[in-house]
Design a protein around this motif. Sequence first.
Motif, PDB file in Angstrom:
ATOM      1  N   TYR A   1      74.177  30.690  70.426  1.00  0.00           N
ATOM      2  CA  TYR A   1      74.280  32.078  70.845  1.00  0.00           C
ATOM      3  C   TYR A   1      72.905  32.941  70.046  1.00  0.00           C
ATOM      4  CZ  TYR A   1      75.387  36.978  71.587  1.00  0.00           C
ATOM      5  OH  TYR A   1      75.500  38.186  71.996  1.00  0.00           O
ATOM      6  N   ARG A   2      73.097  32.557  68.809  1.00  0.00           N
ATOM      7  CA  ARG A   2      71.813  33.111  67.929  1.00  0.00           C
ATOM      8  C   ARG A   2      71.316  32.246  66.878  1.00  0.00           C
ATOM      9  NH1 ARG A   2      74.736  38.654  66.095  1.00  0.00           N
ATOM     10  NH2 ARG A   2      76.391  37.336  65.535  1.00  0.00           N
ATOM     11  N   GLU A   3      70.270  31.754  66.970  1.00  0.00           N
ATOM     12  CA  GLU A   3      69.652  30.836  66.013  1.00  0.00           C
ATOM     13  C   GLU A   3      69.299  31.655  64.708  1.00  0.00           C
ATOM     14  OE1 GLU A   3      66.227  27.320  65.652  1.00  0.00           O
ATOM     15  OE2 GLU A   3      66.419  28.719  67.405  1.00  0.00           O
ATOM     16  N   LEU A   4      69.565  30.901  63.627  1.00  0.00           N
ATOM     17  CA  LEU A   4      69.261  31.440  62.302  1.00  0.00           C
ATOM     18  C   LEU A   4      67.752  31.244  61.823  1.00  0.00           C
ATOM     19  CD1 LEU A   4      72.515  30.942  60.126  1.00  0.00           C
ATOM     20  CD2 LEU A   4      71.718  32.992  61.494  1.00  0.00           C
ATOM     21  N   LYS A   5      66.872  32.272  61.647  1.00  0.00           N
ATOM     22  CA  LYS A   5      65.488  31.769  61.388  1.00  0.00           C
ATOM     23  C   LYS A   5      64.974  32.548  60.070  1.00  0.00           C
ATOM     24  CE  LYS A   5      63.956  30.971  66.026  1.00  0.00           C
ATOM     25  NZ  LYS A   5      62.918  31.048  67.228  1.00  0.00           N
ATOM     26  N   GLU A   6      64.368  31.618  59.316  1.00  0.00           N
ATOM     27  CA  GLU A   6      63.598  32.119  57.930  1.00  0.00           C
ATOM     28  C   GLU A   6      62.354  32.237  58.274  1.00  0.00           C
ATOM     29  OE1 GLU A   6      63.008  30.330  53.633  1.00  0.00           O
ATOM     30  OE2 GLU A   6      65.009  30.576  54.497  1.00  0.00           O
ATOM     31  N   ILE A   7      61.913  33.389  57.924  1.00  0.00           N
ATOM     32  CA  ILE A   7      60.399  33.787  58.240  1.00  0.00           C
ATOM     33  C   ILE A   7      59.612  34.235  56.896  1.00  0.00           C
ATOM     34  CG2 ILE A   7      58.546  35.020  59.360  1.00  0.00           C
ATOM     35  CD1 ILE A   7      60.272  33.113  61.380  1.00  0.00           C
ATOM     36  N   ARG A   8      58.616  33.321  56.429  1.00  0.00           N
ATOM     37  CA  ARG A   8      57.948  33.918  55.363  1.00  0.00           C
ATOM     38  C   ARG A   8      56.536  34.416  55.929  1.00  0.00           C
ATOM     39  NH1 ARG A   8      57.541  33.337  49.760  1.00  0.00           N
ATOM     40  NH2 ARG A   8      59.443  32.103  49.984  1.00  0.00           N
ATOM     41  N   ILE A   9      56.289  35.718  55.304  1.00  0.00           N
ATOM     42  CA  ILE A   9      55.153  36.504  55.607  1.00  0.00           C
ATOM     43  C   ILE A   9      54.176  36.467  54.603  1.00  0.00           C
ATOM     44  CG2 ILE A   9      53.986  38.678  56.669  1.00  0.00           C
ATOM     45  CD1 ILE A   9      56.712  39.222  58.140  1.00  0.00           C
ATOM     46  N   GLY A  10      53.042  35.666  54.709  1.00  0.00           N
ATOM     47  CA  GLY A  10      52.095  35.694  53.693  1.00  0.00           C
ATOM     48  C   GLY A  10      51.270  36.950  53.418  1.00  0.00           C
ATOM     49  N   LYS A  11      50.721  36.975  52.276  1.00  0.00           N
ATOM     50  CA  LYS A  11      50.012  38.149  51.878  1.00  0.00           C
ATOM     51  C   LYS A  11      48.851  38.532  52.909  1.00  0.00           C
ATOM     52  CE  LYS A  11      50.906  38.270  46.888  1.00  0.00           C
ATOM     53  NZ  LYS A  11      50.203  37.872  45.552  1.00  0.00           N
ATOM     54  N   ASP A  12      48.098  37.460  53.327  1.00  0.00           N
ATOM     55  CA  ASP A  12      47.186  37.556  54.327  1.00  0.00           C
ATOM     56  C   ASP A  12      47.489  37.549  55.800  1.00  0.00           C
ATOM     57  OD1 ASP A  12      45.501  37.527  52.132  1.00  0.00           O
ATOM     58  OD2 ASP A  12      45.185  35.333  51.957  1.00  0.00           O
ATOM     59  N   GLN A  13      48.676  37.443  56.176  1.00  0.00           N
ATOM     60  CA  GLN A  13      49.154  37.664  57.303  1.00  0.00           C
ATOM     61  C   GLN A  13      49.237  38.661  58.173  1.00  0.00           C
ATOM     62  OE1 GLN A  13      52.459  34.519  56.744  1.00  0.00           O
ATOM     63  NE2 GLN A  13      51.490  33.657  58.532  1.00  0.00           N
ATOM     64  N   SER A  14      49.155  38.599  59.434  1.00  0.00           N
ATOM     65  CA  SER A  14      49.505  40.098  60.179  1.00  0.00           C
ATOM     66  C   SER A  14      51.000  40.438  60.547  1.00  0.00           C
ATOM     67  CB  SER A  14      48.614  39.999  61.402  1.00  0.00           C
ATOM     68  OG  SER A  14      49.056  41.307  62.240  1.00  0.00           O
ATOM     69  N   ILE A  15      51.552  41.298  59.612  1.00  0.00           N
ATOM     70  CA  ILE A  15      52.940  41.674  60.027  1.00  0.00           C
ATOM     71  C   ILE A  15      53.119  42.011  61.562  1.00  0.00           C
ATOM     72  CG2 ILE A  15      54.946  43.130  59.322  1.00  0.00           C
ATOM     73  CD1 ILE A  15      53.546  43.422  56.491  1.00  0.00           C
ATOM     74  N   ARG A  16      52.297  42.714  62.127  1.00  0.00           N
ATOM     75  CA  ARG A  16      52.384  43.402  63.265  1.00  0.00           C
ATOM     76  C   ARG A  16      52.457  41.955  64.185  1.00  0.00           C
ATOM     77  NH1 ARG A  16      48.585  47.926  65.562  1.00  0.00           N
ATOM     78  NH2 ARG A  16      50.009  49.121  64.202  1.00  0.00           N
ATOM     79  N   ARG A  17      51.523  41.204  64.088  1.00  0.00           N
ATOM     80  CA  ARG A  17      51.598  39.938  65.121  1.00  0.00           C
ATOM     81  C   ARG A  17      52.615  39.379  65.001  1.00  0.00           C
ATOM     82  NH1 ARG A  17      50.391  34.767  64.404  1.00  0.00           N
ATOM     83  NH2 ARG A  17      49.702  35.230  62.315  1.00  0.00           N
ATOM     84  N   ILE A  18      53.381  38.897  63.763  1.00  0.00           N
ATOM     85  CA  ILE A  18      54.413  37.996  63.427  1.00  0.00           C
ATOM     86  C   ILE A  18      55.614  38.841  64.150  1.00  0.00           C
ATOM     87  CG2 ILE A  18      55.976  37.224  61.900  1.00  0.00           C
ATOM     88  CD1 ILE A  18      53.557  36.479  60.024  1.00  0.00           C
ATOM     89  N   LEU A  19      55.700  39.957  64.080  1.00  0.00           N
ATOM     90  CA  LEU A  19      56.722  40.740  64.574  1.00  0.00           C
ATOM     91  C   LEU A  19      56.864  40.819  66.261  1.00  0.00           C
ATOM     92  CD1 LEU A  19      57.294  43.915  62.081  1.00  0.00           C
ATOM     93  CD2 LEU A  19      58.736  41.905  62.206  1.00  0.00           C
ATOM     94  N   GLU A  20      55.799  40.871  66.658  1.00  0.00           N
ATOM     95  CA  GLU A  20      55.411  40.881  68.146  1.00  0.00           C
ATOM     96  C   GLU A  20      55.952  39.538  68.685  1.00  0.00           C
ATOM     97  OE1 GLU A  20      51.407  41.982  68.923  1.00  0.00           O
ATOM     98  OE2 GLU A  20      51.856  43.747  68.713  1.00  0.00           O
ATOM     99  N   GLU A  21      55.747  38.399  67.833  1.00  0.00           N
ATOM    100  CA  GLU A  21      56.374  37.266  68.256  1.00  0.00           C
ATOM    101  C   GLU A  21      57.785  36.685  68.297  1.00  0.00           C
ATOM    102  OE1 GLU A  21      54.012  34.207  65.834  1.00  0.00           O
ATOM    103  OE2 GLU A  21      52.076  34.781  66.795  1.00  0.00           O
TER     104      GLU A  21
END
Length: 381
Positions: A266-286
């Motif tokens: 029903y809902r998968e559990l996902k762990e996301i690490r956002i690095g210092k140089d990554q775009s938060i907005r782009r990852i959140l959009e995905e």
Amino acid sequence: MRKILHISDLHAGKNLNKVSRNPDLSYALEQVSDLCNREKVEAILIAGDIFDKAIPDYESEHMVLDYLTEWAGRDIHVVLIAGNHDSYDKLKAYKNLEKLTKIHIFDRPKPNPSEAIFVYDNLAIACLPYPSERLLTRGSEDTHRAYSYKVADYLKALAKQVENFQYKILLSHLMVEKGIIAGSEREASVSEFYAIRPDQIPEVFDYVALGHLHVHQKIDSAAAETYYSGSLYQIDFSEKDTKKFVNLVILEDNQIKVEPISLPLYRELKEIRIGKDQSIRRILEEIAHENALFKIILEIDQRDPMLNSKVQQINQALGEKLVFFKLDFSEYASTNMQNIESLNILDLYKAYYKQNYNCDLPEELEREVIYLLNMVHNETD
């Protein structure tokens, strides 16, 4: 031909940082219902840990009883046993259902093995609910040897009771050596000190339906066809990326066939690490539109003037889907995080003991620590 469905580790009432997992369980049980209809299943074996806590909440009890009575109402035998998370007395209170429906409850190990057998035509199911070490061993005994040998002796007694039936199944909630641990199980309950060896499972059984470990797996070194069906959904983030299954067991012409069937989540559990140089907005959009629950680890400089803004951005984008959120200020965040999260109470005590006494924790003391951890878990449920 007979078709039996083996499931386990429902953990009804499980919460993950205040997020109820009952919708995930209900979705999984709907798949079980559909599978029973499609395959014309005659019996469902539930190998323990019906509830996540010894005293479950009303909503969880209502949901479990709803499915049990639904299956029994379809002329399906439901055989269930207690796991280490379950209260023996709570499940005993449900035994009156046996008078009205095809629900068969084994709430605790029976002193007389003949009382632990459910017989259905030419099929005998020997039932061993979680054998609590507090019931089987005494403080003066060699706990590991006493526990494993007493369980093994009881399994032999069960095997003797069913040996003359055409088909013989063992249903139990046990830790078997060499089993793969997911990480979401209670750490003390999966210790080697409370495990039996695969060769202690009698070969007389055609199929051994186990609960306790949350990873679907076959114990290859056992003489009998021995399986953990695993949990029905990802219990916590230690099970991320883990697929879920139930076992369809087909008995025909004195042969047994086991078909693992994948369960959608029903809902998968996902762990996301956002690095210092990554775009938060782009990852959140995905990820924002995914039907999942998230653990977000944000690597960031604590002097970053946009710190509060970034935190707010993540919270607003994910809302209730955000289960865990960590700010990681360490330059070596990934390594440190993995090292910290891999530790449990027993590991921490071992490290403390070695640091203070300059030697490894003695086995006798380790057994006592594990025993105390088990007592704490049982008393606080």
